[in-house]
Design a protein around this motif. Structure first.
Motif, PDB file in Angstrom:
ATOM      1  N   ASN A 128     -14.410 -19.633 -64.515  1.00  0.00           N
ATOM      2  CA  ASN A 128     -15.795 -19.713 -64.958  1.00  0.00           C
ATOM      3  C   ASN A 128     -16.715 -18.800 -64.137  1.00  0.00           C
ATOM      4  OD1 ASN A 128     -17.690 -20.627 -66.791  1.00  0.00           O
ATOM      5  ND2 ASN A 128     -18.301 -22.368 -65.525  1.00  0.00           N
ATOM      6  N   PHE A 129     -16.195 -17.636 -63.748  1.00  0.00           N
ATOM      7  CA  PHE A 129     -16.977 -16.610 -63.072  1.00  0.00           C
ATOM      8  C   PHE A 129     -17.001 -15.372 -63.956  1.00  0.00           C
ATOM      9  CE2 PHE A 129     -15.900 -18.858 -59.053  1.00  0.00           C
ATOM     10  CZ  PHE A 129     -17.186 -18.986 -58.552  1.00  0.00           C
ATOM     11  N   PRO A 130     -18.101 -15.152 -64.676  1.00  0.00           N
ATOM     12  CA  PRO A 130     -18.165 -13.974 -65.540  1.00  0.00           C
ATOM     13  C   PRO A 130     -18.431 -12.696 -64.729  1.00  0.00           C
ATOM     14  CG  PRO A 130     -20.200 -15.225 -65.690  1.00  0.00           C
ATOM     15  CD  PRO A 130     -19.274 -16.011 -64.809  1.00  0.00           C
ATOM     16  N   HIS A 131     -18.019 -11.579 -65.282  1.00  0.00           N
ATOM     17  CA  HIS A 131     -18.299 -10.250 -64.735  1.00  0.00           C
ATOM     18  C   HIS A 131     -17.698 -10.020 -63.346  1.00  0.00           C
ATOM     19  CE1 HIS A 131     -20.988 -10.107 -68.127  1.00  0.00           C
ATOM     20  NE2 HIS A 131     -21.674 -11.122 -67.662  1.00  0.00           N
ATOM     21  N   ILE A 132     -16.551 -10.625 -63.073  1.00  0.00           N
ATOM     22  CA  ILE A 132     -15.869 -10.451 -61.792  1.00  0.00           C
ATOM     23  C   ILE A 132     -14.585  -9.661 -62.034  1.00  0.00           C
ATOM     24  CG2 ILE A 132     -14.747 -11.639 -59.854  1.00  0.00           C
ATOM     25  CD1 ILE A 132     -17.749 -12.131 -59.990  1.00  0.00           C
ATOM     26  N   ILE A 133     -14.339  -8.647 -61.211  1.00  0.00           N
ATOM     27  CA  ILE A 133     -13.124  -7.847 -61.405  1.00  0.00           C
ATOM     28  C   ILE A 133     -12.153  -7.970 -60.227  1.00  0.00           C
ATOM     29  CG2 ILE A 133     -14.173  -6.189 -62.970  1.00  0.00           C
ATOM     30  CD1 ILE A 133     -14.325  -4.270 -60.522  1.00  0.00           C
ATOM     31  N   GLY A 134     -12.453  -8.844 -59.275  1.00  0.00           N
ATOM     32  CA  GLY A 134     -11.518  -9.049 -58.176  1.00  0.00           C
ATOM     33  C   GLY A 134     -12.114  -9.925 -57.103  1.00  0.00           C
ATOM     34  N   ALA A 135     -11.262 -10.714 -56.466  1.00  0.00           N
ATOM     35  CA  ALA A 135     -11.665 -11.512 -55.316  1.00  0.00           C
ATOM     36  C   ALA A 135     -11.178 -10.773 -54.073  1.00  0.00           C
ATOM     37  CB  ALA A 135     -11.039 -12.903 -55.389  1.00  0.00           C
ATOM     38  N   ILE A 136     -12.076 -10.510 -53.147  1.00  0.00           N
ATOM     39  CA  ILE A 136     -11.743  -9.697 -51.982  1.00  0.00           C
ATOM     40  C   ILE A 136     -11.883 -10.510 -50.707  1.00  0.00           C
ATOM     41  CG2 ILE A 136     -14.092  -8.810 -51.777  1.00  0.00           C
ATOM     42  CD1 ILE A 136     -12.849  -6.125 -50.891  1.00  0.00           C
ATOM     43  N   ASP A 137     -10.971 -10.269 -49.786  1.00  0.00           N
ATOM     44  CA  ASP A 137     -11.064 -10.909 -48.470  1.00  0.00           C
ATOM     45  C   ASP A 137     -10.326 -10.041 -47.472  1.00  0.00           C
ATOM     46  OD1 ASP A 137     -11.844 -12.715 -46.546  1.00  0.00           O
ATOM     47  OD2 ASP A 137     -10.465 -14.295 -47.148  1.00  0.00           O
ATOM     48  N   GLY A 138     -10.594 -10.275 -46.226  1.00  0.00           N
ATOM     49  CA  GLY A 138      -9.963  -9.516 -45.163  1.00  0.00           C
ATOM     50  C   GLY A 138      -9.465 -10.423 -44.062  1.00  0.00           C
ATOM     51  N   LYS A 139      -8.590  -9.896 -43.245  1.00  0.00           N
ATOM     52  CA  LYS A 139      -8.045 -10.634 -42.107  1.00  0.00           C
ATOM     53  C   LYS A 139      -7.867  -9.661 -40.961  1.00  0.00           C
ATOM     54  CE  LYS A 139      -4.225 -13.567 -40.618  1.00  0.00           C
ATOM     55  NZ  LYS A 139      -5.028 -14.365 -39.745  1.00  0.00           N
ATOM     56  N   HIS A 140      -8.247 -10.093 -39.775  1.00  0.00           N
ATOM     57  CA  HIS A 140      -8.014  -9.297 -38.579  1.00  0.00           C
ATOM     58  C   HIS A 140      -6.606  -9.584 -38.076  1.00  0.00           C
ATOM     59  CE1 HIS A 140     -11.966  -7.559 -37.662  1.00  0.00           C
ATOM     60  NE2 HIS A 140     -12.424  -8.577 -38.372  1.00  0.00           N
ATOM     61  N   ILE A 141      -5.787  -8.542 -37.990  1.00  0.00           N
ATOM     62  CA  ILE A 141      -4.429  -8.659 -37.485  1.00  0.00           C
ATOM     63  C   ILE A 141      -4.467  -8.303 -36.006  1.00  0.00           C
ATOM     64  CG2 ILE A 141      -2.033  -7.913 -37.751  1.00  0.00           C
ATOM     65  CD1 ILE A 141      -3.269  -9.215 -40.291  1.00  0.00           C
ATOM     66  N   ARG A 142      -4.155  -9.284 -35.164  1.00  0.00           N
ATOM     67  CA  ARG A 142      -4.209  -9.094 -33.713  1.00  0.00           C
ATOM     68  C   ARG A 142      -3.178  -8.051 -33.278  1.00  0.00           C
ATOM     69  NH1 ARG A 142      -6.094 -12.602 -29.558  1.00  0.00           N
ATOM     70  NH2 ARG A 142      -6.461 -14.174 -31.155  1.00  0.00           N
ATOM     71  N   LEU A 143      -3.584  -7.180 -32.344  1.00  0.00           N
ATOM     72  CA  LEU A 143      -2.672  -6.184 -31.796  1.00  0.00           C
ATOM     73  C   LEU A 143      -3.091  -5.823 -30.386  1.00  0.00           C
ATOM     74  CD1 LEU A 143      -4.442  -3.294 -32.057  1.00  0.00           C
ATOM     75  CD2 LEU A 143      -3.647  -3.469 -34.378  1.00  0.00           C
ATOM     76  N   CYS A 144      -2.203  -5.144 -29.683  1.00  0.00           N
ATOM     77  CA  CYS A 144      -2.548  -4.590 -28.378  1.00  0.00           C
ATOM     78  C   CYS A 144      -3.377  -3.339 -28.622  1.00  0.00           C
ATOM     79  CB  CYS A 144      -1.290  -4.230 -27.596  1.00  0.00           C
ATOM     80  SG  CYS A 144      -0.290  -5.645 -27.150  1.00  0.00           S
ATOM     81  N   ASN A 145      -4.313  -3.081 -27.735  1.00  0.00           N
ATOM     82  CA  ASN A 145      -5.152  -1.901 -27.900  1.00  0.00           C
ATOM     83  C   ASN A 145      -4.277  -0.654 -27.871  1.00  0.00           C
ATOM     84  OD1 ASN A 145      -7.433  -0.367 -28.205  1.00  0.00           O
ATOM     85  ND2 ASN A 145      -8.011  -0.449 -26.054  1.00  0.00           N
ATOM     86  N   PRO A 146      -4.291   0.146 -28.940  1.00  0.00           N
ATOM     87  CA  PRO A 146      -3.461   1.348 -28.973  1.00  0.00           C
ATOM     88  C   PRO A 146      -3.898   2.355 -27.908  1.00  0.00           C
ATOM     89  CG  PRO A 146      -4.374   0.861 -31.137  1.00  0.00           C
ATOM     90  CD  PRO A 146      -5.039  -0.047 -30.165  1.00  0.00           C
ATOM     91  N   PRO A 147      -2.987   3.266 -27.521  1.00  0.00           N
ATOM     92  CA  PRO A 147      -3.390   4.310 -26.577  1.00  0.00           C
ATOM     93  C   PRO A 147      -4.599   5.062 -27.127  1.00  0.00           C
ATOM     94  CG  PRO A 147      -1.024   4.385 -26.982  1.00  0.00           C
ATOM     95  CD  PRO A 147      -1.598   3.381 -27.937  1.00  0.00           C
ATOM     96  N   LYS A 148      -5.544   5.313 -26.286  1.00  0.00           N
ATOM     97  CA  LYS A 148      -6.784   5.998 -26.646  1.00  0.00           C
ATOM     98  C   LYS A 148      -7.595   5.231 -27.682  1.00  0.00           C
ATOM     99  CE  LYS A 148      -4.766  10.448 -25.604  1.00  0.00           C
ATOM    100  NZ  LYS A 148      -4.354  11.750 -26.091  1.00  0.00           N
ATOM    101  N   GLY A 149      -7.362   3.919 -27.777  1.00  0.00           N
ATOM    102  CA  GLY A 149      -8.085   3.095 -28.737  1.00  0.00           C
ATOM    103  C   GLY A 149      -9.484   2.752 -28.274  1.00  0.00           C
ATOM    104  N   ASP A 150      -9.725   2.854 -26.950  1.00  0.00           N
ATOM    105  CA  ASP A 150     -11.009   2.478 -26.361  1.00  0.00           C
ATOM    106  C   ASP A 150     -11.440   1.112 -26.899  1.00  0.00           C
ATOM    107  OD1 ASP A 150     -11.147   4.865 -24.881  1.00  0.00           O
ATOM    108  OD2 ASP A 150     -11.916   5.924 -26.642  1.00  0.00           O
ATOM    109  N   THR A 151     -12.676   1.010 -27.357  1.00  0.00           N
ATOM    110  CA  THR A 151     -13.159  -0.268 -27.892  1.00  0.00           C
ATOM    111  C   THR A 151     -13.187  -0.267 -29.405  1.00  0.00           C
ATOM    112  OG1 THR A 151     -15.446   0.481 -27.750  1.00  0.00           O
ATOM    113  CG2 THR A 151     -14.572  -0.736 -25.858  1.00  0.00           C
ATOM    114  N   HIS A 152     -12.641   0.775 -30.041  1.00  0.00           N
ATOM    115  CA  HIS A 152     -12.682   0.873 -31.498  1.00  0.00           C
ATOM    116  C   HIS A 152     -11.974  -0.304 -32.170  1.00  0.00           C
ATOM    117  CE1 HIS A 152     -14.455   4.788 -31.295  1.00  0.00           C
ATOM    118  NE2 HIS A 152     -13.451   5.257 -30.581  1.00  0.00           N
TER     119      HIS A 152
END
Length: 194
Positions: A128-152
């Motif tokens: 019952n949601f008109p005019h919708i073409i997709g449900a979007i979501d995101g997840k942060h995948i934990r990792l070790c800071n890559p070399p030269k990753g700084d704070t990015h």
């Protein structure tokens, strides 16, 4: 040596409590077996004089449970009786194999206006949601800071991560998936880069 969740718990759950099997692996036994069948040629290792390789089914089970929990590589080592440093190689390799095996079959982005209208019709009829073409979501995948990753890669949740962003249709089927945006990027920024 027959020990751990793969040889004991998963086998018992698949015969006696399929709903608990699905809760543990996030998929049913038939789909699990299909995934194993499809990825075996890509992840099966040779038996050598020095070692017996970890079988593809166990590799898939470790990967699914790791992905379902979002825990560290050390946690599944106790339940599957496989060293965490081995698991750290198994999970990425098995993920690549699953993507390679199912990408063309499972990730089909609608290519025509009519196909997008069909997706929108599904959202309206099913949810019952008109005019919708997709449900979007995101997840942060934990990792070790890559070399030269700084704070990015350092995110607002105060850990280093990469963003997985997905769009699903009304039946929960992925239409597209993007992995790789840096953790410090906002949801809108990650979406704009897809």
């Amino acid at each position: 040596m027959v020990q751990g969740h793969y040889d004991n718990l998963m086998e018992e759950l698949s015969t006696e409590a399929p709903d608990l099997y699905r809760n543990f692996t996030r998929i049913d036994k038939d789909l699990f077996n299909e995934i194993v069948e499809w990825v075996t040629p890509m992840i099966q290792k040779k038996v050598t004089f020095w070692r017996k390789p970890i079988e593809p089914g166990l590799r898939v089970a470790i990967t699914l449970c790791f992905l379902a929990t979002g825990d560290s590589y050390k946690s599944p080592q106790y339940s599957f009786c496989v060293a965490h440093n081995t698991i750290s190689h198994i999970v990425p390799e098995t993920c690549r194999a699953i993507v390679a095996a199912f990408r063309d079959e499972e990730l089909q982005v609608p290519q025509t206006p009519e196909a997008w209208q069909e997706v929108a019709r599904g959202f309206e009829e099913q949810w019952n949601f008109p005019h919708i073409i997709g449900a979007i979501d995101g997840k942060h995948i934990r990792l070790c800071n890559p070399p030269k990753g700084d704070t990015h890669y350092f995110n607002y949740k105060k850990f280093y991560s990469m963003v997985l962003l997905a769009v699903a249709d009304p039946s929960y089927k992925f239409l597209c998936v993007d992995v790789g945006a840096i953790g410090s990027e906002s949801d809108g920024g990650a979406f704009a880069q897809t």
